[in-house]
Motif scaffolding. Structure first.
Motif, PDB file in Angstrom:
ATOM      1  N   LYS A  73      -2.187   8.006  -8.362  1.00  0.00           N
ATOM      2  CA  LYS A  73      -2.517   6.662  -7.867  1.00  0.00           C
ATOM      3  C   LYS A  73      -1.419   5.713  -8.343  1.00  0.00           C
ATOM      4  O   LYS A  73      -0.841   5.890  -9.409  1.00  0.00           O
ATOM      5  CB  LYS A  73      -3.872   6.205  -8.401  1.00  0.00           C
ATOM      6  N   MET A  74      -1.154   4.665  -7.504  1.00  0.00           N
ATOM      7  CA  MET A  74      -0.105   3.696  -7.806  1.00  0.00           C
ATOM      8  C   MET A  74      -0.724   2.332  -8.107  1.00  0.00           C
ATOM      9  O   MET A  74      -1.535   1.811  -7.331  1.00  0.00           O
ATOM     10  CB  MET A  74       0.860   3.562  -6.620  1.00  0.00           C
ATOM     11  N   ASP A  75      -0.333   1.760  -9.248  1.00  0.00           N
ATOM     12  CA  ASP A  75      -0.743   0.390  -9.570  1.00  0.00           C
ATOM     13  C   ASP A  75       0.082  -0.608  -8.748  1.00  0.00           C
ATOM     14  O   ASP A  75       1.227  -0.325  -8.368  1.00  0.00           O
ATOM     15  CB  ASP A  75      -0.550   0.136 -11.070  1.00  0.00           C
ATOM     16  N   GLU A  91      -4.531  -1.336  -2.424  1.00  0.00           N
ATOM     17  CA  GLU A  91      -5.436  -0.350  -1.839  1.00  0.00           C
ATOM     18  C   GLU A  91      -5.726   0.719  -2.895  1.00  0.00           C
ATOM     19  O   GLU A  91      -4.826   1.175  -3.606  1.00  0.00           O
ATOM     20  CB  GLU A  91      -4.805   0.306  -0.604  1.00  0.00           C
ATOM     21  N   ASN A  92      -6.990   1.127  -2.975  1.00  0.00           N
ATOM     22  CA  ASN A  92      -7.398   2.156  -3.952  1.00  0.00           C
ATOM     23  C   ASN A  92      -7.188   3.540  -3.328  1.00  0.00           C
ATOM     24  O   ASN A  92      -8.140   4.256  -3.008  1.00  0.00           O
ATOM     25  CB  ASN A  92      -8.860   1.933  -4.356  1.00  0.00           C
ATOM     26  N   GLU A  93      -5.905   3.909  -3.150  1.00  0.00           N
ATOM     27  CA  GLU A  93      -5.573   5.150  -2.457  1.00  0.00           C
ATOM     28  C   GLU A  93      -5.217   6.257  -3.459  1.00  0.00           C
ATOM     29  O   GLU A  93      -4.567   6.004  -4.473  1.00  0.00           O
ATOM     30  CB  GLU A  93      -4.391   4.931  -1.502  1.00  0.00           C
ATOM     31  N   CYS A 107      -1.881  10.791   1.596  1.00  0.00           N
ATOM     32  CA  CYS A 107      -3.066  10.085   1.121  1.00  0.00           C
ATOM     33  C   CYS A 107      -4.294  10.971   1.333  1.00  0.00           C
ATOM     34  O   CYS A 107      -4.439  11.618   2.380  1.00  0.00           O
ATOM     35  CB  CYS A 107      -3.211   8.757   1.870  1.00  0.00           C
ATOM     36  N   GLN A 108      -5.193  10.980   0.361  1.00  0.00           N
ATOM     37  CA  GLN A 108      -6.358  11.852   0.411  1.00  0.00           C
ATOM     38  C   GLN A 108      -7.634  11.134   0.845  1.00  0.00           C
ATOM     39  O   GLN A 108      -8.589  11.790   1.268  1.00  0.00           O
ATOM     40  CB  GLN A 108      -6.591  12.484  -0.968  1.00  0.00           C
TER      41      GLN A 108
END
Length: 573
Positions: A481-483, A503-505, A516-517
């Motif tokens: 995940k990316m901040d 986005e909470n990707e 992306c999952q």
């Protein structure tokens, strides 16, 4: 009971009783008889009617006011009787009423004197009102224009609000003279005599000669006009050159002799001068060179401006010119030499690479973020490519946000971080030494990677394009995940890895790209969507990624509606 009559007097309508009307009519008839031999009789009568109209208007209390004998008598007392005086054709007047030649400001009214003015008659009118020569007012307005720039604005405002003295009565009121029949007649007679004198004194032979030679003088007049325009343009150009030259010289003086520490101006090299960081020479030498190299040309531009304004201005002399020219050539030569030396200081790239492996469980989701240091910046978005500051120990340091980040795939089973420190120098050895002395840090806290968004180096190392390149190598199958803080520093190829901040990707490293999952619009076989209609009105949609539930959605439906496999509500026919 008297009859009333409606009359039009001087463009104004009045209700007047019959007796007052007859007396007023006899009054005007007497005036006409007294002026039977006067030039400009119609003009005088018109001005007298307008003045009488103004006096009667002042006496009206309401719109239904009827002018009576008393009102007419009071007006005649102000205007005077025609038989009390008479002005002969030679301008010698005898009158039983002696009006004082000196009038006070209180008896004057403010008008524009178009005849006595140069543009709109504003200053001439003010001169009449205050009893001041209009020349002094013109000088005062010029001072206001050049000193504060308000002269033009004040003139325009006065032009708008001040009425023009058009009629003879208004002209008399402007100069403070009583508006009587005698004065009106004098004023009109003077105007006619002035016009007559102009015609009498005209030299018709000379005028004829001018007409004959007019065609020959057109060319010279046109050339004179062009020369006059060029002279005006040269004066304007002179003012511009003076202002530009003096302003640049003042700015250079402040910038050089305060070594860029003044907040009044901001010069391009100010940050380097501030800490002596741009050259290997003392700061004062660099400042002095720039002052002479840039300032001397602008000094000559200012002199040119003064010469355009005043062609008779005395020259500074050939010795002074030659000395300044020699100093300028020396300063420019030194500036070029320093520039070439500095270019050589940035000639070679030096690079130092540091690698570190770290363990990550296959079931963990790696979180990547950047952080700032409160001592150097207010927040993560407070960035600077280069600045001189002081660290927590009180040492002068170079602070920079020249940090980049990217993700790549590795064939190994473990992830690792590669930090590349880069700097420039005049040779490879110097560049590598400078790169090694760059200070940069990061932390691995559980499943989190926290990178600093800045680098530091000692001030003595000087600014040589120091930067940090971070490459994160991840094996296949890694979840991450990316901040949002990573967005400014991420340089990963968009075709390989593209993400949206805020986005909470969740992403997974695959052979060709990072996918992306939990994005419903991605073509990903690892996402399982289970839709169940538990009751007649509630639908539950569950999204599972690799066996982990990441989203649960409940939807309320109505009778006659159903849900497809993706959780979309459809209407049944």
């Amino acid at each position: 009971m008297n009859k009333t009559v409606n009359i039009n007097l001087g463009g104004m309508f009045f209700h007047i009783d019959e007796d007052a009307y007859q007396k007023l009519t006899r009054y005007f008839d007497a005036i006409k008889r007294s002026l039977s031999n006067s030039s400009g009789q119609d003009e005088i009568i018109k001005d007298i009617e307008m003045r009488v109209s103004e006096l009667l208007t002042e006496k009206q209390k309401t719109e239904k006011h009827v002018v009576g004998l008393k009102d007419v008598d009071e007006v005649i007392a102000v205007m005077g009787q025609p038989e009390d005086y008479r002005i002969d054709e030679e301008g010698i007047g005898t009158t039983s009423t002696n009006y004082s030649s000196s009038t006070s400001t209180a008896s004057r009214k403010l008008y524009r004197d178009k005849e006595g003015g140069m543009i709109g008659g504003v200053l001439a009118g003010l001169g009449h009102y205050f009893g001041i020569d209009k020349v002094w007012l013109r000088i005062f307005f010029l001072i206001m224009f050049f000193a504060w720039g308000t002269g033009v604005l004040a003139y325009i405002i006065l032009w708008i609000v001040m009425p023009e003295a058009v009629t003879t009565a208004e002209k008399l009121e402007m100069t403070g003279e009583p508006v009587t029949i005698s004065n009106i007649e004098k004023k009109v007679r003077e105007e006619f005599e002035n016009v007559s004198d102009k015609f009498k004194n005209a030299n018709y032979d000379e005028m004829g000669n001018r007409v004959k030679t007019g065609a020959e003088k057109i060319g010279s007049s046109l050339s004179d006009f062009i020369i006059a325009v060029l002279r005006v343009f040269s004066k304007i150009l002179g003012v511009i050159l003076i202002i530009a030259g003096l302003c640049i010289l003042a700015a250079l003086f402040i910038a050089v002799f305060t070594l860029g520490s003044s907040s009044l101006i901001d010069v391009p090299w100010q940050g380097f001068i501030e800490a002596g960081n741009f050259t290997d020479y003392p700061v004062w030498t660099f400042g002095l060179i720039m002052f002479f190299a840039v300032g001397i040309p602008f000094f000559f531009l200012a002199l040119l401006g003064f010469k355009l304004l005043s062609p008779n201005l005395k020259s500074i002399g050939n010795i002074a010119k030659s000395t300044l020219l020699a100093i300028w050539i020396i300063a420019v030569s030194l500036a070029i030499a320093i520039g070439l030396k500095q270019a050589s200081a940035f000639a070679i790239d030096g690079r130092v690479v540091v690698k570190e492996n770290f363990n990550l469980k296959p079931t963990d989701t790696l979180l990547i973020k950047f952080k700032h240091n409160d001592y150097f910046a207010k927040n993560i978005d407070d960035n600077s490519n280069f600045k001189i500051t002081i660290d927590s120990t009180g040492n002068d340091v170079i602070y920079s946000n020249n940090v980049s980040f990217k993700i790549a795939q590795t064939d190994t089973q473990s992830a690792y971080i590669q930090i590349e420190k880069e700097a420039k120098g005049k040779n490879l050895f110097e560049a590598k030494q400078r790169a090694e002395k760059i200070k940069y840090s990061y932390k691995i806290i559980g499943n989190q990677l926290v990178f600093d968004n800045y680098l530091l180096t000692d001030l003595k190392e000087k600014f040589r394009d120091q930067d940090i390149e971070i490459t994160l190598f991840l094996p296949l199958g890694t979840l991450l995940k990316m901040d949002d803080s990573v967005a400014r520093y991420d340089q990963t190829d968009d075709d390989y890895f593209y993400w949206h901040p805020n986005e909470n990707e969740i992403f997974k490293v695959e052979s060709d790209k990072i996918k992306c999952q939990n994005c419903l619009n991605e073509d990903n076989e690892n996402i399982t969507i289970d839709t169940k209609q538990e009751t007649d009105s509630v639908v539950t949609t569950t999204v599972t990624v690799n066996g982990e539930v990441v989203k649960v959605k409940e939807t309320t439906t109505k009778k006659g509606l159903s849900v497809d496999k993706d959780g979309v509500i459809i209407k049944n026919n």
